[in-house]
Design an enzyme around this catalytic site. Structure first.
Site, PDB file in Angstrom:
ATOM      1  N   ARG A  48       0.874  -1.346  -0.039  1.00  0.00           N
ATOM      2  CA  ARG A  48       0.095  -0.006   0.014  1.00  0.00           C
ATOM      3  C   ARG A  48       0.835   1.300  -0.029  1.00  0.00           C
ATOM      4  NH1 ARG A  48      -1.445   2.422   4.357  1.00  0.00           N
ATOM      5  NH2 ARG A  48      -1.839   0.687   5.721  1.00  0.00           N
ATOM      6  N   TYR A  56      -8.910  15.911 -21.791  1.00  0.00           N
ATOM      7  CA  TYR A  56      -9.480  14.371 -21.643  1.00  0.00           C
ATOM      8  C   TYR A  56     -10.739  14.786 -20.932  1.00  0.00           C
ATOM      9  CZ  TYR A  56     -10.320   9.976 -19.619  1.00  0.00           C
ATOM     10  OH  TYR A  56     -10.847   8.869 -18.971  1.00  0.00           O
ATOM     11  N   ASP A  63      -0.047  16.369 -18.903  1.00  0.00           N
ATOM     12  CA  ASP A  63      -0.600  14.606 -19.158  1.00  0.00           C
ATOM     13  C   ASP A  63       0.071  14.389 -20.510  1.00  0.00           C
ATOM     14  OD1 ASP A  63      -1.820  12.519 -19.936  1.00  0.00           O
ATOM     15  OD2 ASP A  63      -3.738  13.030 -19.068  1.00  0.00           O
ATOM     16  N   LYS A 120      -2.239   3.197 -21.412  1.00  0.00           N
ATOM     17  CA  LYS A 120      -2.129   3.419 -23.003  1.00  0.00           C
ATOM     18  C   LYS A 120      -0.718   2.853 -23.494  1.00  0.00           C
ATOM     19  CE  LYS A 120      -6.469   5.379 -22.281  1.00  0.00           C
ATOM     20  NZ  LYS A 120      -6.206   5.659 -20.798  1.00  0.00           N
TER      21      LYS A 120
HETATM   22  N1  PLP Z   1      -5.185  11.073 -19.377  1.00  0.00           N
HETATM   23  C1  PLP Z   1      -5.614  10.650 -20.757  1.00  0.00           C
HETATM   24  C2  PLP Z   1      -5.111  11.988 -21.918  1.00  0.00           C
HETATM   25  C3  PLP Z   1      -6.647   9.724 -21.150  1.00  0.00           C
HETATM   26  O1  PLP Z   1      -6.793   9.689 -22.366  1.00  0.00           O
HETATM   27  C4  PLP Z   1      -7.106   9.028 -20.285  1.00  0.00           C
HETATM   28  C5  PLP Z   1      -7.742   7.804 -20.412  1.00  0.00           C
HETATM   29  O2  PLP Z   1      -8.260   7.539 -21.412  1.00  0.00           O
HETATM   30  C6  PLP Z   1      -6.650   9.196 -18.784  1.00  0.00           C
HETATM   31  C7  PLP Z   1      -5.777  10.232 -18.470  1.00  0.00           C
HETATM   32  C8  PLP Z   1      -7.253   8.294 -17.784  1.00  0.00           C
HETATM   33  O3  PLP Z   1      -6.308   7.217 -17.665  1.00  0.00           O
HETATM   34  P1  PLP Z   1      -6.868   6.048 -16.840  1.00  0.00           P
HETATM   35  O4  PLP Z   1      -7.710   5.256 -17.712  1.00  0.00           O
HETATM   36  O5  PLP Z   1      -5.798   4.961 -16.753  1.00  0.00           O
HETATM   37  O6  PLP Z   1      -7.510   6.115 -15.428  1.00  0.00           O
END
Ligand code: PLP
Length: 398
Positions: free
Chosen positions: A61, A115, A187, A212
């Site tokens: 954890r 997103y 991000d 991804k």
């Molecule tokens: N950031 C981006 C650009 C995304 O496309 C996504 C998910 O599609 C996320 C963050 C969130 O990721 P997770 O699905 O691993 O929580």
């Protein structure tokens, strides 16, 4: 406890190139029991030893088992940051950063286009804790200045906007954040460190949905926070208090996936460009968004800052939603599914996937039209993918 090959920035005169870092950084050295790959330490607890503080007590954890540490080292090397941390999802990485840095009364500046999940965290989660957010247009620096408040603390950016694939004024955004002493967060999910490393441009923290490209096989959900050592440690403490941790087995899978990241992304960059060029010429296609196309409005910025344009493109076909649905139904290879970054090609309408949680009017304002189709190119032969799109669009008329 674990001796690993540490190639994070600053440790060596020359940082290894991405293919070398992907294979060697964060691997046990010497190998454990002569094993060539990092074993899975499926142990929740460890002998106490003499930890310096609570968060150093080894426990799954607390995100500090050998699998977490090895992975963090590989990720820091790829992103060229001092440190990194894995989280149980990309969403957990995003919210852990917000809850680490923001307190009631603070204010965040973020672009209008984000997103959908991040937009929801900003609009519906952190506001409940007394944190204010201003959404600003990416292309209007005067609006960023106007949005500033005495307690503005953080600037949040996506270097390649999902799914409209614009590249913001990243250099000016970093300068804006530094000029106003804001924590700048990028991000980097869509590009991956193979194509872009935000910390080298001056961003303080780099986030990923490792679900991804980093993992790359659509079989793990995970996230990453990378940055300076103290900053990453602070985020880990927050994550530990939430009780959020990535299981060692998922760490192992992610570490394995990362070894082929450069090869996968290089192939996806190439295939996406070939597909974008073929789609652009097709009479059924109204518009293709891909920074690799010379006529794309973001082409010059992408060429200046990125080493590849990524594996995601989006398009609109003539005939609106019905034609877009027809295209999705007829594709043989592309799986109609949310997410991206795997070995298979994925296609979907973001209005029904990544941006489905947002009101239609907001989607429109963000440029996510109902008929927009996002294609995340996999590792299939690009010639087969192009042929598949051509056959799927044969019945769509301009
Ligand atoms: N950031 C981006 C650009 C995304 O496309 C996504 C998910 O599609 C996320 C963050 C969130 O990721 P997770 O699905 O691993 O929580």
């Amino acid at each position: 406890m674990l001796e690993i090959e540490d190639h994070s920035a600053g440790e060596h005169v020359a940082a290894p190139r991405q293919r070398t870092a992907a294979v060697h950084a964060g691997e046990p050295k010497p190998p454990i029991a002569d094993a060539i790959t990092m074993p899975i330490f499926q142990s929740s607890s460890y002998l106490l030893g003499s930890p310096e503080e609570f968060d150093d007590i080894r426990y799954i954890r607390l995100n500090n088992t050998p699998n977490h540490e090895a992975l963090a080292c590989k990720l820091a090397s790829l992103e060229r940051t001092e440190a990194a941390l894995v989280t149980p999802s990309g969403t957990a990485a995003i919210s852990a950063v917000f809850f680490s840095y923001l307190r009631a009364g603070d204010h965040v500046i973020a672009p209008e286009q984000l997103y959908g999940g991040t937009r929801k965290i900003l609009e519906r989660l952190i506001t409940d804790y007394g944190i204010a957010v201003s959404f600003v247009p990416y292309e209007d620096p005067a609006a960023w200045e106007r949005a500033l408040e005495p307690r503005t603390r953080l600037l949040y950016v996506e270097p390649l906007v999902n799914p409209t694939l614009q590249v913001p004024r990243l250099d000016e955004l970093v300068a804006f954040a530094k000029g106003h002493r804001l924590i700048s967060v990028a991000d980097n999910t869509l590009l991956s460190p193979y194509n872009f490393r935000p910390a080298e441009m001056g961003f303080d923290l780099v986030l990923h949905s490792a679900s991804k490209y980093l993992n790359g096989h659509s079989d793990v959900v995970a996230g990453v926070v990378a940055g300076a050592g103290g900053a990453v440690r602070g985020v880990r403490k927050t994550l530990n208090l939430f009780g959020a941790c990535l299981d060692p087995h998922a760490c192992f899978l992610l570490q394995r996936g990362l070894k082929t990241l450069p090869l996968r992304v290089a192939a996806q960059n190439e295939s996406a460009l070939a597909l974008a060029r073929a789609l652009r010429e097709h009479p059924a296609v109204e518009r293709v968004h891909y920074t690799g196309l010379v006529e794309d409005p973001s082409h010059a910025r992408a060429v200046a800052w990125f080493s590849g344009h990524g594996g995601v493109l989006s398009l609109r076909v003539h005939g609106g939603v019905a034609a877009a649905e027809q295209l999705l139904e007829r594709l043989e290879y592309a799986r109609v599914a949310p997410s991206f970054g795997g070995v298979q090609t994925f296609a979907s309408r973001p209005a029904t996937t990544s941006h489905a949680g947002l009101p239609k009017a907001l989607r429109q304002a963000m440029g996510v039209s109902e008929d927009l189709v996002r294609v995340a190119v996999g590792l299939e032969d690009p010639g087969d993918l192009i042929a598949d799109f051509r056959q799927a669009m044969a019945a769509i008329r301009a």
